[in-house]
Design a protein around this motif. Sequence first.
Motif, PDB file in Angstrom:
ATOM      1  N   LEU A   6      10.726   3.385   6.756  1.00  0.00           N
ATOM      2  CA  LEU A   6      11.697   2.682   5.539  1.00  0.00           C
ATOM      3  C   LEU A   6      10.617   3.478   4.539  1.00  0.00           C
ATOM      4  O   LEU A   6       9.664   2.600   4.902  1.00  0.00           O
ATOM      5  N   PHE A   7      10.790   3.851   3.839  1.00  0.00           N
ATOM      6  CA  PHE A   7      10.326   3.644   2.197  1.00  0.00           C
ATOM      7  C   PHE A   7      10.595   2.621   0.928  1.00  0.00           C
ATOM      8  O   PHE A   7      11.125   2.519   0.571  1.00  0.00           O
ATOM      9  N   PHE A   8       9.300   2.381   1.546  1.00  0.00           N
ATOM     10  CA  PHE A   8       8.988   0.743   0.054  1.00  0.00           C
ATOM     11  C   PHE A   8       8.708   1.224  -1.173  1.00  0.00           C
ATOM     12  O   PHE A   8       7.537   1.954  -1.026  1.00  0.00           O
ATOM     13  N   VAL A   9       9.373   1.642  -2.178  1.00  0.00           N
ATOM     14  CA  VAL A   9       9.289   1.601  -3.360  1.00  0.00           C
ATOM     15  C   VAL A   9       8.842   0.924  -4.615  1.00  0.00           C
ATOM     16  O   VAL A   9      10.010  -0.358  -4.627  1.00  0.00           O
ATOM     17  N   THR A  10       7.479  -0.016  -4.645  1.00  0.00           N
ATOM     18  CA  THR A  10       7.302  -1.102  -5.092  1.00  0.00           C
ATOM     19  C   THR A  10       5.846  -0.660  -6.470  1.00  0.00           C
ATOM     20  O   THR A  10       4.732   0.397  -5.188  1.00  0.00           O
ATOM     21  N   SER A  11       5.980  -1.086  -6.810  1.00  0.00           N
ATOM     22  CA  SER A  11       3.857  -1.430  -8.018  1.00  0.00           C
ATOM     23  C   SER A  11       3.279  -2.220  -7.563  1.00  0.00           C
ATOM     24  O   SER A  11       1.823  -2.375  -7.760  1.00  0.00           O
ATOM     25  N   ASN A  12       3.498  -3.503  -6.424  1.00  0.00           N
ATOM     26  CA  ASN A  12       2.736  -4.196  -6.227  1.00  0.00           C
ATOM     27  C   ASN A  12       1.766  -4.631  -4.963  1.00  0.00           C
ATOM     28  O   ASN A  12       2.922  -4.294  -3.952  1.00  0.00           O
ATOM     29  N   PRO A  13       1.002  -4.193  -4.186  1.00  0.00           N
ATOM     30  CA  PRO A  13       0.660  -3.821  -2.966  1.00  0.00           C
ATOM     31  C   PRO A  13       0.376  -5.187  -2.669  1.00  0.00           C
ATOM     32  O   PRO A  13       0.326  -4.627  -1.458  1.00  0.00           O
ATOM     33  N   GLY A  14       0.609  -6.772  -3.403  1.00  0.00           N
ATOM     34  CA  GLY A  14       0.192  -7.392  -2.039  1.00  0.00           C
ATOM     35  C   GLY A  14       2.141  -7.640  -1.647  1.00  0.00           C
ATOM     36  O   GLY A  14       2.025  -8.354  -0.453  1.00  0.00           O
ATOM     37  N   LEU A  30       6.598   0.884   7.508  1.00  0.00           N
ATOM     38  CA  LEU A  30       6.295   0.809   5.569  1.00  0.00           C
ATOM     39  C   LEU A  30       5.754   1.959   5.460  1.00  0.00           C
ATOM     40  O   LEU A  30       4.287   1.681   5.625  1.00  0.00           O
ATOM     41  N   GLU A  31       6.867   2.788   5.155  1.00  0.00           N
ATOM     42  CA  GLU A  31       5.901   3.869   3.858  1.00  0.00           C
ATOM     43  C   GLU A  31       5.745   4.189   2.492  1.00  0.00           C
ATOM     44  O   GLU A  31       7.096   2.489   2.808  1.00  0.00           O
ATOM     45  N   SER A  32       4.568   3.896   1.420  1.00  0.00           N
ATOM     46  CA  SER A  32       5.280   3.256   0.924  1.00  0.00           C
ATOM     47  C   SER A  32       4.889   4.059  -0.645  1.00  0.00           C
ATOM     48  O   SER A  32       4.457   5.030  -0.255  1.00  0.00           O
ATOM     49  N   LYS A  33       5.423   3.682  -1.745  1.00  0.00           N
ATOM     50  CA  LYS A  33       5.549   4.673  -2.754  1.00  0.00           C
ATOM     51  C   LYS A  33       5.425   3.947  -4.454  1.00  0.00           C
ATOM     52  O   LYS A  33       5.594   2.840  -4.366  1.00  0.00           O
ATOM     53  N   ASN A  34       3.717   3.936  -4.159  1.00  0.00           N
ATOM     54  CA  ASN A  34       3.684   3.099  -5.574  1.00  0.00           C
ATOM     55  C   ASN A  34       4.161   3.731  -7.404  1.00  0.00           C
ATOM     56  O   ASN A  34       4.047   4.252  -8.439  1.00  0.00           O
ATOM     57  N   VAL A  35       5.740   3.427  -7.527  1.00  0.00           N
ATOM     58  CA  VAL A  35       5.923   4.010  -8.477  1.00  0.00           C
ATOM     59  C   VAL A  35       6.428   2.710  -9.596  1.00  0.00           C
ATOM     60  O   VAL A  35       7.156   1.266  -8.683  1.00  0.00           O
ATOM     61  N   ILE A  64      13.558   1.521   0.359  1.00  0.00           N
ATOM     62  CA  ILE A  64      13.707   0.022  -0.182  1.00  0.00           C
ATOM     63  C   ILE A  64      13.432  -0.754  -0.907  1.00  0.00           C
ATOM     64  O   ILE A  64      12.005   0.073  -1.510  1.00  0.00           O
ATOM     65  N   VAL A  65      13.947  -1.715  -2.243  1.00  0.00           N
ATOM     66  CA  VAL A  65      12.823  -2.310  -2.787  1.00  0.00           C
ATOM     67  C   VAL A  65      13.190  -3.574  -3.138  1.00  0.00           C
ATOM     68  O   VAL A  65      13.873  -4.261  -2.436  1.00  0.00           O
ATOM     69  N   GLU A  66      12.573  -4.257  -3.961  1.00  0.00           N
ATOM     70  CA  GLU A  66      12.723  -6.137  -4.103  1.00  0.00           C
ATOM     71  C   GLU A  66      12.201  -6.650  -4.710  1.00  0.00           C
ATOM     72  O   GLU A  66      11.456  -5.874  -5.771  1.00  0.00           O
ATOM     73  N   ASP A  67      13.106  -7.760  -5.725  1.00  0.00           N
ATOM     74  CA  ASP A  67      12.548  -8.330  -6.686  1.00  0.00           C
ATOM     75  C   ASP A  67      12.180  -9.657  -6.365  1.00  0.00           C
ATOM     76  O   ASP A  67      12.879 -10.585  -5.838  1.00  0.00           O
ATOM     77  N   THR A  68      11.433 -10.392  -6.578  1.00  0.00           N
ATOM     78  CA  THR A  68      11.132 -11.687  -6.531  1.00  0.00           C
ATOM     79  C   THR A  68      11.322 -12.391  -7.520  1.00  0.00           C
ATOM     80  O   THR A  68      10.856 -12.205  -9.201  1.00  0.00           O
ATOM     81  N   CYS A  69      11.685 -13.524  -7.778  1.00  0.00           N
ATOM     82  CA  CYS A  69      12.428 -14.519  -8.601  1.00  0.00           C
ATOM     83  C   CYS A  69      11.512 -16.047  -8.516  1.00  0.00           C
ATOM     84  O   CYS A  69      11.282 -16.541  -6.932  1.00  0.00           O
ATOM     85  N   LEU A  70      11.044 -16.496  -9.137  1.00  0.00           N
ATOM     86  CA  LEU A  70      10.529 -17.981  -9.747  1.00  0.00           C
ATOM     87  C   LEU A  70      11.244 -18.222  -9.647  1.00  0.00           C
ATOM     88  O   LEU A  70      11.679 -18.416 -11.254  1.00  0.00           O
ATOM     89  N   VAL A 229      -4.241   4.897  -8.152  1.00  0.00           N
ATOM     90  CA  VAL A 229      -4.517   3.222  -7.543  1.00  0.00           C
ATOM     91  C   VAL A 229      -5.940   2.516  -6.880  1.00  0.00           C
ATOM     92  O   VAL A 229      -6.251   1.453  -7.760  1.00  0.00           O
ATOM     93  N   LYS A 230      -6.440   3.352  -5.782  1.00  0.00           N
ATOM     94  CA  LYS A 230      -7.334   3.041  -5.454  1.00  0.00           C
ATOM     95  C   LYS A 230      -8.036   2.782  -6.419  1.00  0.00           C
ATOM     96  O   LYS A 230      -9.662   1.693  -6.541  1.00  0.00           O
ATOM     97  N   SER A 231      -8.818   3.399  -7.705  1.00  0.00           N
ATOM     98  CA  SER A 231      -9.803   3.680  -8.275  1.00  0.00           C
ATOM     99  C   SER A 231      -9.315   2.423  -9.496  1.00  0.00           C
ATOM    100  O   SER A 231     -10.974   1.928  -9.428  1.00  0.00           O
ATOM    101  N   ARG A 232      -7.977   2.345 -10.000  1.00  0.00           N
ATOM    102  CA  ARG A 232      -8.350   1.144 -11.422  1.00  0.00           C
ATOM    103  C   ARG A 232      -8.373  -0.209 -10.069  1.00  0.00           C
ATOM    104  O   ARG A 232      -8.389  -1.314 -10.252  1.00  0.00           O
ATOM    105  N   ALA A 233      -8.439  -0.232  -8.916  1.00  0.00           N
ATOM    106  CA  ALA A 233      -7.882  -1.680  -8.432  1.00  0.00           C
ATOM    107  C   ALA A 233      -7.018  -2.100  -8.228  1.00  0.00           C
ATOM    108  O   ALA A 233      -7.139  -3.432  -8.702  1.00  0.00           O
ATOM    109  N   ILE A 234      -5.853  -2.033  -8.707  1.00  0.00           N
ATOM    110  CA  ILE A 234      -4.315  -2.755  -8.500  1.00  0.00           C
ATOM    111  C   ILE A 234      -4.128  -3.777  -9.318  1.00  0.00           C
ATOM    112  O   ILE A 234      -5.348  -4.769  -8.692  1.00  0.00           O
ATOM    113  N   ASN A 235      -3.889  -4.065 -10.118  1.00  0.00           N
ATOM    114  CA  ASN A 235      -3.995  -5.991 -10.745  1.00  0.00           C
ATOM    115  C   ASN A 235      -3.093  -6.339  -9.452  1.00  0.00           C
ATOM    116  O   ASN A 235      -1.599  -5.492  -9.677  1.00  0.00           O
TER     117      ASN A 235
END
Length: 263
Positions: A6-14, A30-35, A64-70, A229-235
């Motif tokens: 599955l292709f998981f599109v997320t900007s959040n590595p956590g 999971l394959e991922s795309k940081n968008v 697949i994408v996901e949105d997280t809420c608190l 992203v690797k070099s920015r050490a992502i937030n």
Amino acid sequence: MSSRTLFFVTSNPGKLAEAKAILSASGVNLESKNVEITEIQGTIEEITRDKAKRAAEQIGGPVIVEDTCLCFDALKGLPGPYVKHFLKEIGTRGLTNMLAAYDDKTAQAVCTFAYCEPGSEPILFEGRTKGKVVRARGEGSFGWDPIFEYEGSTYAEMDSYQKNKISHRFKALQKLTAWLEEKHGGGSGGSGGSAPPPAAPKPVDRRNMGGHDTSSDGGSFFDGFGEEVKSRAINIAGDGMGIRKAAGREWQFDSPDGGRGKY
Ligand SMILES: O=c1nc[nH]c2c1ncn2[C@H]1C[C@H](O)[C@@H](COP(=O)(O)OP(=O)(O)OP(=O)(O)O)O1
Ligand SMILES: [Mg+2]
């Protein structure tokens, strides 16, 4: 056994690291795309549906994408899908302080995954974990993990194995894998094998989640995110937590409210 990808599109590595760990036993790869997809305002469902459609269009295939809420019960579900912005501006301390005027500290962590093919309506899978909001406790976490307590421990005090057994994300992914199983009759994308629900995520050292994929292919966790992203050490939390230093495979950060952690 070949596994379904599955292709998981997320900007959040956590998120990606947790989803990979949770799905590791299920035959889903999971394959991922940081968008970072533009997010609209609206209900959790509206935001997730829209995000999924945009991601599928952008990638040109199923995603697949996901949105997280608190969601704070005393605040009728707020900050909900907007927690990212609150966390960025006021940190975990500010979030806890928002409930100072209320006796009711209960909250719900909600994760909504969406599967979407271009031109089709997304299918949603929601996972919800009920807990309460406390003063920050625990290290080695991301986002609002230090202030969300479930049965006596904050998410940040749990190791990844514990969190991934009870988390909002785990519950949503259980539903997603059950649906995939039903839709395709297996986790193999049609070439045999099966994808049991992710009942028993294997233990993962969360300190390594930001920097290294422990999966058998030996690739880096950040492979899917590319050099930039690797070099920015992502937030890691995506939320104004400054990465302080990368020691080996451990990413360390300072959170806006003075807390420190590793990822
Ligand atoms: O298990 C979690 N434990 C603690 N914090 C968490 C968790 N999962 C997401 N978070 C944080 C990240 C972001 O501050 C907000 C969700 O916002 P959200 O838009 O869904 O995530 P994002 O923008 O970082 O990534 P994406 O590119 O997938 O939208 O809650
Ligand atoms: Mg987002």
